[in-house]
Design a protein around this motif. Structure first.
Motif, PDB file in Angstrom:
ATOM      1  N   PRO A  94       0.801  -1.234   0.000  1.00  0.00           N
ATOM      2  CA  PRO A  94       0.000   0.000   0.000  1.00  0.00           C
ATOM      3  C   PRO A  94       0.829   1.277   0.000  1.00  0.00           C
ATOM      4  N   ALA A  95       1.953   1.291   0.691  1.00  0.00           N
ATOM      5  CA  ALA A  95       2.771   2.499   0.744  1.00  0.00           C
ATOM      6  C   ALA A  95       3.302   2.874  -0.633  1.00  0.00           C
ATOM      7  N   GLU A  96       3.560   1.874  -1.481  1.00  0.00           N
ATOM      8  CA  GLU A  96       4.040   2.171  -2.835  1.00  0.00           C
ATOM      9  C   GLU A  96       2.914   2.759  -3.685  1.00  0.00           C
ATOM     10  N   ILE A  97       1.695   2.305  -3.463  1.00  0.00           N
ATOM     11  CA  ILE A  97       0.557   2.906  -4.175  1.00  0.00           C
ATOM     12  C   ILE A  97       0.424   4.376  -3.781  1.00  0.00           C
ATOM     13  N   ASP A  98       0.555   4.653  -2.508  1.00  0.00           N
ATOM     14  CA  ASP A  98       0.446   6.039  -2.035  1.00  0.00           C
ATOM     15  C   ASP A  98       1.558   6.910  -2.602  1.00  0.00           C
ATOM     16  N   ARG A  99       2.760   6.356  -2.691  1.00  0.00           N
ATOM     17  CA  ARG A  99       3.865   7.155  -3.245  1.00  0.00           C
ATOM     18  C   ARG A  99       3.632   7.461  -4.720  1.00  0.00           C
ATOM     19  N   LEU A 100       3.081   6.492  -5.457  1.00  0.00           N
ATOM     20  CA  LEU A 100       2.759   6.754  -6.857  1.00  0.00           C
ATOM     21  C   LEU A 100       1.656   7.802  -6.953  1.00  0.00           C
ATOM     22  N   ARG A 101       0.671   7.714  -6.109  1.00  0.00           N
ATOM     23  CA  ARG A 101      -0.395   8.706  -6.091  1.00  0.00           C
ATOM     24  C   ARG A 101       0.175  10.116  -5.930  1.00  0.00           C
ATOM     25  N   ASP A 102       1.148  10.255  -5.039  1.00  0.00           N
ATOM     26  CA  ASP A 102       1.743  11.567  -4.789  1.00  0.00           C
ATOM     27  C   ASP A 102       2.492  12.105  -6.009  1.00  0.00           C
ATOM     28  N   ARG A 103       2.917  11.214  -6.881  1.00  0.00           N
ATOM     29  CA  ARG A 103       3.670  11.645  -8.070  1.00  0.00           C
ATOM     30  C   ARG A 103       2.765  11.926  -9.271  1.00  0.00           C
ATOM     31  N   LEU A 104       1.464  11.701  -9.099  1.00  0.00           N
ATOM     32  CA  LEU A 104       0.509  11.949 -10.176  1.00  0.00           C
ATOM     33  C   LEU A 104      -0.378  13.129  -9.807  1.00  0.00           C
ATOM     34  N   ASP A 105      -0.577  14.027 -10.739  1.00  0.00           N
ATOM     35  CA  ASP A 105      -1.462  15.163 -10.494  1.00  0.00           C
ATOM     36  C   ASP A 105      -2.918  14.716 -10.553  1.00  0.00           C
ATOM     37  N   PRO A 106      -3.794  15.349  -9.785  1.00  0.00           N
ATOM     38  CA  PRO A 106      -5.223  15.031  -9.882  1.00  0.00           C
ATOM     39  C   PRO A 106      -5.749  15.235 -11.296  1.00  0.00           C
ATOM     40  N   ALA A 107      -6.625  14.326 -11.717  1.00  0.00           N
ATOM     41  CA  ALA A 107      -7.275  14.414 -13.032  1.00  0.00           C
ATOM     42  C   ALA A 107      -6.275  14.588 -14.173  1.00  0.00           C
ATOM     43  N   SER A 108      -5.117  13.926 -14.066  1.00  0.00           N
ATOM     44  CA  SER A 108      -4.084  14.051 -15.100  1.00  0.00           C
ATOM     45  C   SER A 108      -4.085  12.890 -16.082  1.00  0.00           C
ATOM     46  N   LEU A 109      -4.946  11.894 -15.851  1.00  0.00           N
ATOM     47  CA  LEU A 109      -4.999  10.704 -16.692  1.00  0.00           C
ATOM     48  C   LEU A 109      -6.347  10.603 -17.396  1.00  0.00           C
ATOM     49  N   ASP A 110      -6.323  10.102 -18.608  1.00  0.00           N
ATOM     50  CA  ASP A 110      -7.561   9.779 -19.316  1.00  0.00           C
ATOM     51  C   ASP A 110      -7.942   8.314 -19.130  1.00  0.00           C
ATOM     52  N   LEU A 111      -6.946   7.489 -18.795  1.00  0.00           N
ATOM     53  CA  LEU A 111      -7.184   6.058 -18.603  1.00  0.00           C
ATOM     54  C   LEU A 111      -6.258   5.537 -17.518  1.00  0.00           C
ATOM     55  N   LEU A 112      -6.842   4.829 -16.564  1.00  0.00           N
ATOM     56  CA  LEU A 112      -6.094   4.019 -15.612  1.00  0.00           C
ATOM     57  C   LEU A 112      -6.422   2.573 -15.902  1.00  0.00           C
ATOM     58  N   PHE A 113      -5.410   1.793 -16.276  1.00  0.00           N
ATOM     59  CA  PHE A 113      -5.623   0.376 -16.554  1.00  0.00           C
ATOM     60  C   PHE A 113      -4.802  -0.434 -15.554  1.00  0.00           C
ATOM     61  N   VAL A 114      -5.508  -1.166 -14.703  1.00  0.00           N
ATOM     62  CA  VAL A 114      -4.861  -1.972 -13.665  1.00  0.00           C
ATOM     63  C   VAL A 114      -4.750  -3.404 -14.163  1.00  0.00           C
TER      64      VAL A 114
END
Length: 230
Positions: free
Chosen positions: A65-85
């Motif tokens: 989970p901490a790595e997900i949070d760190r990635l979140r911090d490196r992405l701006d809000p509403a900066s993606l058109d697609l998130l593919f998990v």
């Protein structure tokens, strides 16, 4: 809307279908952020070398989970058109009662809980008109399970579908949410005998996503755009 200058985050893009999706997105004019788990060089690194201005690599272990949070911090809000998990592992094809606790836990964590954690934490990095897609499988369909086999893998994908459906039921945004069956594909999971190659599956997946952009709500569809029963 054209694909030009659109931006996608592909979680699990180092190889197989994740890498195939990243490649196909690039051919369609998208910029791509792709994640890898470890420090080794992968096909995604080769793709980034060929397209340095359009491919960004991030490190992410979805089970941490901490790595997900760190990635979140490196992405701006509403900066993606697609998130593919795109995340998935399998286990030996044996009855569930023969699977050890450690294997069961690892498959469930990787295939069901971890992807939903990623969606929960990163969905707001997608534009309100954008799409969140999660790689599921036809084997997660309870109604289609008439032959059994790969019981824990099937259960993990069913659990994923249920968790995503619960997330959809309580969220307040209307981003399009897709559970995706890619077809039976020649990967480590699908095996060499599968009828589809990554190069055949990835374009279909992205065509399907494009057709349903802006729909809102949750759908479970395959790479041909067909509805998969729950």
């Amino acid at each position: 809307m054209t694909d030009a200058a659109r931006r996608a985050l592909v979680v699990g893009a180092s190889r197989n279908l994740g890498l195939g999706l990243a490649r196909e997105l690039l051919t369609r004019g998208w910029d791509v952020v792709g994640t890898v788990r470890g420090g080794r060089r992968t096909g995604l690194h080769e793709l980034a070398d060929a397209h340095p201005a359009r491919v960004r690599i991030e490190r992410l272990d979805t089970t941490v989970p901490a790595e997900i949070d760190r990635l979140r911090d490196r992405l701006d809000p509403a900066s993606l058109d697609l998130l593919f998990v795109n995340a998935g592992i399998t286990d030996a094809d044996v009855p569930a009662a023969e699977v050890g606790d450690d294997v069961f836990t690892r498959v469930m964590l990787t295939n069901a809980l971890a992807p939903v954690r990623v969606v929960e934490r990163l969905a707001d990095r997608v534009t309100p008109q954008g799409t969140v897609a999660v790689m599921s499988s036809r084997q997660g369909s309870i109604s289609l399970n008439e032959r059994g086999g790969h019981e824990v893998y099937r259960a993990s994908k069913s659990a994923l579908n249920q968790l995503v459906r619960s997330y959809d039921a309580r969220r307040t945004d209307r981003r399009t949410l897709l559970l995706v069956h890619p077809g039976w594909v020649q990967t480590e999971l699908g095996g060499d005998g599968a009828p589809l190659t990554v190069e055949q599956s990835a374009p279909g997946i992205l065509d399907m996503i494009g057709k349903h952009t802006g729909d809102g709500g949750l759908q479970f569809r395959n790479h041909l755009g067909e509805v998969v029963p729950w």
